[in-house]
Design an enzyme around this catalytic site. Structure first.
Site, short mmCIF file in Angstrom:
data_model
loop_
_atom_site.label_atom_id
_atom_site.label_comp_id
_atom_site.label_asym_id
_atom_site.label_seq_id
_atom_site.Cartn_x
_atom_site.Cartn_y
_atom_site.Cartn_z
N LEU A 357 0.83 -1.20 0.00
CA LEU A 357 0.00 0.00 0.00
C LEU A 357 0.86 1.25 0.00
O LEU A 357 0.47 2.30 -0.48
CB LEU A 357 -0.89 0.03 1.24
N GLY A 358 2.03 1.14 0.61
CA GLY A 358 2.89 2.31 0.67
C GLY A 358 4.07 2.06 1.57
O GLY A 358 4.18 1.02 2.23
N PHE A 362 7.90 4.12 9.11
CA PHE A 362 8.51 3.07 9.90
C PHE A 362 8.64 1.76 9.15
O PHE A 362 9.08 0.77 9.69
CB PHE A 362 7.72 2.85 11.19
N ARG A 364 7.21 -0.78 5.52
CA ARG A 364 6.26 -0.97 4.43
C ARG A 364 4.90 -1.36 4.96
O ARG A 364 4.79 -2.05 5.97
CB ARG A 364 6.76 -2.09 3.52
N VAL A 365 3.87 -0.95 4.25
CA VAL A 365 2.51 -1.29 4.65
C VAL A 365 1.86 -2.09 3.53
O VAL A 365 1.92 -1.70 2.37
CB VAL A 365 1.67 -0.02 4.90
N LYS A 380 1.52 -3.45 8.81
CA LYS A 380 2.71 -2.61 8.76
C LYS A 380 3.90 -3.43 9.25
O LYS A 380 3.83 -4.00 10.33
CB LYS A 380 2.47 -1.39 9.66
N ASP A 476 3.81 12.14 15.86
CA ASP A 476 4.10 12.23 14.43
C ASP A 476 2.84 12.58 13.64
O ASP A 476 2.45 11.88 12.72
CB ASP A 476 4.72 10.92 13.95
#
Ligand SMILES: *[C@@H]1O[C@H](CO)[C@@H](O)[C@H](O)[C@H]1NC(C)=O
Ligand SMILES: *[C@@H]1O[C@H](CO)[C@@H](O)[C@H](O)[C@H]1NC(C)=O
Ligand SMILES: *[C@@H]1O[C@H](CO)[C@@H](O)[C@H](O)[C@H]1NC(C)=O
Ligand SMILES: *[C@@H]1O[C@H](CO)[C@@H](O)[C@H](O)[C@H]1NC(C)=O
Ligand SMILES: *[C@@H]1O[C@H](CO)[C@@H](O)[C@H](O)[C@H]1NC(C)=O
Ligand SMILES: *[C@@H]1O[C@H](CO)[C@@H](O)[C@H](O)[C@H]1NC(C)=O
Ligand SMILES: *[C@@H]1O[C@H](CO)[C@@H](O)[C@H](O)[C@H]1NC(C)=O
Ligand SMILES: *[C@@H]1O[C@H](CO)[C@@H](O)[C@H](O)[C@H]1NC(C)=O
Length: 670
Positions: A357-358, A362, A364-365, A380, A476
């Site tokens: 997904l992106g 922190f 990759r998802v 994640k 964040d």
């Protein structure tokens, strides 16, 4: 007749008799009694089921589940559409079994509803009754008696163990901590709904007096004289002519089996008492499930079994490398929040790039579909060098999983491997807000949607800061951490994750985690993230959403390098609105855009003491309080100069403009 035959026929008669007693004794359309539900013809949906032992299982041990069970036919609650509602009475026996015992699902409700179709309702804190748009609407025509085991400030819940009378809403009309009053002394005795104890509820409505009483007691006890709670309600406008009656329950990331053992109902009269000796028994904790299987399996043991075992061991050993994970003793209590690596691996189709997904700050998802429930999740993968502090971090992650808010992305659980942590979240179909703001391929968001997202994120952050049992600093906040659900509501993700980099690091050096442009200047000096540094980041976020520009853009001219400085400068020149995102076109509310821009500047004030709290921010955004008078002169500072002074200089200049991997881990200690 031989004695054998006689005995057989007596047995048969007895069985028939018992069967009749166990199954529903439907004496007329408007009353029924179930002592156990074996053979009962209820309408079930979701995970609801009737166990072989005759228990009605409204939810079982499934993450993020909901279930409903209804008496199949509707009951007549009124003589005519405009008539007054009949009196009615119902009683049911229930037990909630949680694993582990101290962490629980959301709860269960008895409900009266015009429909059996709750497919559009949400689980979690919505108890399978409502969704974001239907909650609170009088067109629901729903009466519910909730047995609620989580405290949701969103619905003004009094605690995490209460009984409530809910009309069309999850904000109860009346509620009380679970328990009962002793007949003799009148003193109140607490009961814990999630204790696993079997308990009974009585709901009685007197339509003449318009009083609805709810009473609770342990199963061994007769109905106490004094009710637990009551409400004066005219149900005539709530209930329609014919209505369904049943149960609804839901689980979030924590698992509870919500069982109903027996139930009786009567219109215009008193529900038949339930005979506790006829009720099915509730299973104790299921943790030795596997042992049971083995025990049954062993007597059958033969050479084939041995062969199967040997084969399996070889198979497992070969597979082990692929699916290996870390599991230590201290994690056992988090059992239900532990996903097996194998399941996640399968869910994400082997973590293939097609499922990516992106790339977040922190790691990759990936998108996944859990094989057990078919629900869509985001997984994640966070790489993590040291194991130090892991235990503390997992405890925190699991406790964050208990956070419930419509503007937070729900954390479902985790899995741990060597040097890697996998976190499982609700899947957000529309991806991150950042894409909508900065990616030309995405349609531009109109102002109304942006403003709704801003207000949502503010309320999610307020929940983290002030309304949960402990203060959670997000650390964040930025557009890429705001995800959009299918209705384009903003939800904050990744809360608390930045702490992973705090644990186990050398206390001599402070590491500032966050994203350039969202980092409060004092962070460089103190290295300490607080709710006030979150407010700073929220301010930068407000400007980003209103202006459609990143807080720091190294490719821009010097005067536009830092967004805050540019907006102040424009304001000074009397043209603050010129900073708005040009893609907004002319369709926007001037006052709202101005409010957001000014509030953005106030929140990212360089002096921490000048920044408002999130509670104040929400009041300004909701229009409940006017923004304090401020003029650009009050804000005449250069954030850029300040950041440079604090030693952020190099990072500003080298800050990548690309959207990925924007989290810069800065060494701010000087
Ligand atoms: C349950 O009731 C419905 C409607 O009355 C009927 O169609 C169905 O066959 C019944 N099912 C069983 C198992 O009795
Ligand atoms: C019921 O009330 C509605 C509006 O309140 C009215 O239009 C209707 O005629 C009434 N019906 C009867 C049977 O009284
Ligand atoms: C919310 O629930 C109502 C009533 O069940 C339904 O009509 C509506 O479509 C649902 N909304 C969403 C977004 O699912
Ligand atoms: C309540 O629901 C009805 C029908 O679903 C809808 O027309 C109405 O706008 C809703 N009211 C509110 C306040 O959301
Ligand atoms: C009952 O519960 C309330 C609220 O949880 C608590 O304050 C009180 O101490 C409890 N009382 C007893 C006797 O356990
Ligand atoms: C409700 O409770 C009150 C007080 O215990 C009692 O007087 C009344 O009769 C009850 N009503 C019903 C319908 O049970
Ligand atoms: C309490 O009072 C009610 C009604 O008066 C009675 O039915 C019940 O048996 C009493 N309970 C106990 C434990 O004595
Ligand atoms: C209760 O509500 C119904 C319908 O709204 C109304 O006709 C009736 O008069 C109300 N009853 C009382 C006692 O107010």
């Amino acid at each position: 007749m031989s004695t054998g035959l006689l005995r057989a026929s007596v047995c048969l008669l007895l069985l028939l008799f018992l069967h009749q007693k166990l199954a529903a004794c439907a004496d007329g359309a408007d009353s029924f009694t179930y002592s156990g539900f074996r053979g009962a013809n209820l309408t079930l949906d979701g995970v609801a089921a009737i166990s072989s032992g005759g228990l009605l299982v409204v939810t079982d041990n499934t993450v993020q589940s909901k279930g409903h069970a209804f008496y199949r036919t509707p009951l007549r609650f009124k003589e005519s559409p405009n008539g007054t509602v009949f009196s009615f009475s119902t009683t049911f026996v229930f037990a909630f079994i949680s694993e582990p015992a101290d962490l629980n699902g959301d709860g269960m409700a008895f409900l009266v509803s015009p429909t059996k179709d709750f497919s559009r309702a949400l689980g979690n804190q919505y108890l399978g009754l409502f969704n974001l748009s239907s909650v609170g609407n009088s067109t629901n025509h729903v009466l519910a008696i909730e047995l609620d085991t989580t405290r949701n400030p969103e619905f003004q819940d009094i605690d995490n163990n209460h009984v409530g009378i809910d009309i069309n809403n999850l904000k109860s009309d009346e509620s009380h901590t679970a328990g009962y009053y002793l007949n003799d002394t009148g003193s109140f005795q607490n009961l814990s709904l999630r204790s696993g104890q079997t308990m009974q509820v009585w709901v009685d409505y007197d339509s003449h007096e318009m009083i609805l009483n709810v009473t609770l007691a342990p199963i061994a006890m007769a109905k106490p004289r004094r009710r637990l709670l009551s409400a004066v309600v005219n149900l005539s406008s709530v209930l329609l002519e014919t209505m369904y009656v049943g149960f609804s329950a839901s689980n979030g990331p924590f698992l509870t089996s919500h069982y109903v053992l027996g139930w009786s109902f009567k219109m215009n009269g008193v529900a038949q008492a339930l005979d506790s000796s006829l009720l099915p028994s509730v299973p104790r904790a299921k943790s030795n499930h596997k042992l049971k299987v083995l025990r049954i399996g062993l007597p059958l043991a033969s050479s084939t079994l041995v062969l199967i075992i040997v084969g399996t061991v070889v198979f497992i050993l070969r597979r082990r490398g692929r699916y290996s994970e870390l599991l230590e003793d201290w994690e056992l209590e988090y059992g239900p929040h532990r996903f097996s690596y194998k399941d996640l691996f399968r869910a994400a189709k082997g973590f293939r790039d097609t499922e990516l997904l992106g790339m977040g700050a922190f790691g990759r998802v990936y998108k996944g579909v859990l094989p057990s429930s078919g629900s869509e999740v985001a997984i994640k993968r966070v790489s993590h060098g040291s194991r130090q502090g892991m235990r503390e971090f997992i405890a925190e992650i699991v406790s964050l999983g208990r956070l419930r808010h419509r503007n937070l992305v729900q954390l479902l659980g985790y899995c741990r491997r060597q040097g890697e942590l996998l976190l499982v979240y609700d899947y957000m179909p529309n991806g991150s807000l950042e894409k909508f703001l900065h990616d030309q391929a995405k349609p531009a968001l109109d102002w109304a949607t942006r403003f709704r997202i801003i207000k949502g994120v503010a309320s999610g952050l307020l929940y983290l800061h002030e309304d949960w049992e402990q203060v959670v600093v997000h650390r964040d906040i930025k557009a890429s951490n705001v995800l959009l659900d299918n209705e384009l509501n903003g939800r904050l993700g990744d809360f608390g994750l930045a702490r992973l980099y705090d644990h186990g690091t050398d206390p001599q050096t402070t590491h500032v985690v966050g994203t350039m442009g969202y980092l409060a200047p004092e962070l460089a000096r103190t290295g300490k993230a607080t709710t006030i540094t979150d407010v700073f980041a929220f301010g930068a976020f407000l400007l980003e959403v209103a202006c459609g520009r990143r807080p720091v853009d190294p490719t821009a001219h010097e005067e536009q390098l830092v967004l805050q400085d540019w907006v102040v400068e424009k304001w000074r020149k009397g043209s603050i609105l010129e900073t708005r995102d040009p893609t907004l076109g002319e369709e926007y509310a001037v006052e709202e855009v101005e409010l957001v821009l000014k509030l953005g500047l106030l929140c990212s004030h360089p002096l921490p003491t000048k920044r408002p709290s999130m509670r104040q921010v929400v009041r300004y955004l909701e229009g409940h309080a006017p923004l304090p008078e401020l003029s650009p002169a009050n804000l005449s500072f250069s954030l850029l100069a300040l950041l440079r002074k604090e030693g952020f200089d190099d990072q500003i200049m080298s800050c990548p403009s690309s959207s990925v991997a924007t989290a810069s881990v800065l060494s701010g200690g000087r």
